[in-house]
Write a protein that holds these residues in place. Structure first.
Motif, short mmCIF file in Angstrom:
data_model
loop_
_atom_site.label_atom_id
_atom_site.label_comp_id
_atom_site.label_asym_id
_atom_site.label_seq_id
_atom_site.Cartn_x
_atom_site.Cartn_y
_atom_site.Cartn_z
N ASP A 68 81.33 32.10 -60.12
CA ASP A 68 81.62 30.87 -59.38
C ASP A 68 81.39 31.02 -57.89
OD1 ASP A 68 82.39 29.70 -61.76
OD2 ASP A 68 84.50 30.25 -61.52
N THR A 77 67.27 21.19 -70.45
CA THR A 77 68.37 21.12 -69.48
C THR A 77 69.32 22.29 -69.71
OG1 THR A 77 68.25 18.71 -69.35
CG2 THR A 77 70.31 19.74 -68.64
N ASN A 105 72.84 24.33 -67.69
CA ASN A 105 73.80 24.37 -66.59
C ASN A 105 73.73 25.76 -65.94
OD1 ASN A 105 75.89 23.68 -64.82
ND2 ASN A 105 77.45 24.48 -66.21
N ASP A 106 72.95 25.85 -64.90
CA ASP A 106 72.78 27.13 -64.22
C ASP A 106 74.07 27.48 -63.48
OD1 ASP A 106 70.11 28.86 -63.28
OD2 ASP A 106 71.79 28.99 -61.91
N LYS A 133 74.57 29.53 -53.32
CA LYS A 133 73.37 28.77 -53.66
C LYS A 133 72.29 28.95 -52.59
CE LYS A 133 75.71 25.08 -56.26
NZ LYS A 133 77.00 25.75 -56.36
N LYS A 178 73.02 27.43 -59.63
CA LYS A 178 72.38 26.26 -59.05
C LYS A 178 72.89 24.93 -59.61
CE LYS A 178 68.06 28.64 -57.96
NZ LYS A 178 68.13 28.38 -56.51
N GLY A 179 73.70 24.97 -60.67
CA GLY A 179 74.14 23.73 -61.29
C GLY A 179 73.15 23.27 -62.35
N THR A 180 73.23 22.01 -62.74
CA THR A 180 72.38 21.49 -63.81
C THR A 180 70.92 21.42 -63.37
OG1 THR A 180 74.22 20.18 -64.69
CG2 THR A 180 71.99 19.55 -65.37
#
Length: 464
Positions: free
Chosen positions: A293, A155, A157-158, A297, A161-163
């Protein structure tokens, strides 16, 4: 922590727009934090890597002004280091020798496909407590496989893209060294990122599936993990994968087409990143504003019209001497005649407002550097008996007036009034006689640049 980013292309082709954007984002992030930007050439694919492709990458980076702080590092020059790490992993039990032939691996995958399972290496030579390994076959040079964890998840935290979570059961024991001892891609990348102390990896999302493998290798080595950010691909305006028909050519095709590097940088910066509604900004502003930030996406779409619009903006903002230096070789290639012709810089100043590319600017400028050859049919259409007296009066006035745009304009208006003509009836013949074409910038500005002697000579010669 000092931010350390890298751009790590494989020299199997030219530097394309997606790679250039990745390089730009990595460069800007390092610059934003006063960090270090590293260039690494991942050239272990010996069959496809070429010196020409390496040079194309370096040329593209240089044209864009994306200067690296360290490197370029070449993976083929780091073979001793990779072999050292492979030996350490074998000794630590994080890797093992596998004597399966390629045919045997393919056969096991076929069996798995036949029963609906994901094809993968089945761990035949993976050492486990209480497991008896097959006898070592003669004449087979083994590969080295990484001992991937069997359970649990990877796992991370991209930052784009997020997790993201991928089960270790989805990953098999990948080969990290071939039978001849040469290391493989994911292993080299992990070792390089560790040795080069990379803190942030910004790359295309076609690398998402490589990330859990690299994370597991780094963890096995006891190495710190960088932060990962996977940027969506660039699509054509039709929503399809970017191809040559959309503009997916070498970055170095763009200077050849007449684009300025600052226009390309500004355009690439907005492909998948934003700062409010800002569309036009300098690289200094971009560095100040850039963060992870605001990376999108969603895939970005390549729009050649917008790139041309930006290029026109930067051409209009550019110094005339700089533009002249870019235009002159193009004119020379077309056989331009500079003797007795106007200086190039004022010609550039007159024409640059409407030019979307340096090539368009050169094409427009050519009218000042060639002998006019008026088309006889156009001459018959525009240089009529009705307009000849007006042309004769204008020629006479040209001999005595001040030679500037204002005086030329006033003279033309005087002639028009005397002969009860409208501006196109005089301007079109003048364009044709002096330049050989009907489309030019304002005729008074064109005549001013040509100079009195040239204008009078051409009018008298072409009027017959």
């Amino acid at each position: 922590m000092t931010v350390r980013t890298r751009f790590a292309p494989s020299p199997t082709g030219y530097l394309h727009l997606g790679g250039a954007r990745t390089a730009l984002f990595s460069w800007a992030y390092a610059r934003h934090f006063g960090g270090t930007f590293i260039l690494r050439i991942e050239d272990t694919d010996l069959e496809r890597s070429t010196p020409e492709a390496v040079q194309a990458i370096l040329d593209g980076m240089n044209w864009l002004g994306l200067q690296h702080d360290e490197g370029p590092f070449y993976q083929m020059k780091r073979m001793d280091r990779y072999r050292e790490v492979v030996a350490q992993m074998l000794e630590a039990g994080n890797a093992y020798l596998c004597y399966c032939t390629p045919e045997e691996v393919e056969a096991m995958r076929e069996r798995q496909r036949a029963i609906g399972e994901k094809p993968r290496y089945d761990g035949t030579w993976r050492p486990e407590p209480g497991k008896t390994l097959p006898p070592v076959p003669e004449g087979i040079r083994p590969v080295v496989r990484f001992k991937n964890p069997l359970d649990g998840d990877v796992t991370w935290n991209d930052v784009v893209k997020g997790t993201i979570t991928i089960s270790n059961r989805e990953l098999d024991d990948l080969v990290i060294a071939r039978p001849d001892g040469t290391p493989t891609y994911n292993f080299c990348v992990a070792v390089d990122d560790w040795d080069m102390r990379i803190t942030h990896v910004i790359r295309g999302d076609d690398h998402v599936n490589n990330t859990p493998r690299q994370i597991n290798i780094l963890r096995a080595l006891g190495a710190p993990l960088p932060e990962y950010g996977h940027v969506p691909m660039i699509l054509g305006a039709d929503g399809e994968k970017l191809s040559k028909r959309h503009g997916a050519v070498s970055v170095m095709e763009y200077p050849a087409q007449g684009f300025l590097p600052e226009a390309m940088l500004n355009y690439l910066a907005r492909l998948g990143w934003s700062h409010g509604d800002e569309e036009i900004f300098s690289m200094e502003q971009f560095i100040q504003w850039f963060d992870l930030d605001h990376l999108s996406k969603s895939p970005a779409q390549f729009n050649p019209e917008k790139l041309a619009w930006l290029n026109n903006h930067y051409i209009r903002q550019s110094d005339d001497a700089r533009l002249a230096a870019l235009v002159r070789p193009l004119l020379e290639k077309e056989g331009a005649q500079f003797d007795g012709a106007p200086a190039l810089e004022p010609v550039i100043a007159l024409l640059k407002e409407r030019a979307n590319t340096i090539n368009e600017l050169s094409e427009a400028a050519m009218l000042f550097y060639r002998q006019p050859r008026p088309d006889p049919a156009l001459m018959a259409q525009h240089v009529t008996e009705a307009v000849r007296p007006a042309l004769a009066q204008f020629i006479g006035q040209c001999r005595g007036i001040e030679w500037n745009k204002a005086a030329l304009s006033a003279s033309m208006k005087e002639v028009l009034a005397a002969h009860k003509l409208k501006m196109p009836q005089l301007a079109m013949p003048l364009r044709l006689l002096v330049t050989g074409q009907l489309q030019t910038p304002s005729i008074d500005a064109v005549l001013e640049l040509f100079g009195r002697e040239t204008v009078l000579a051409r009018l008298e010669k072409n009027l017959g």
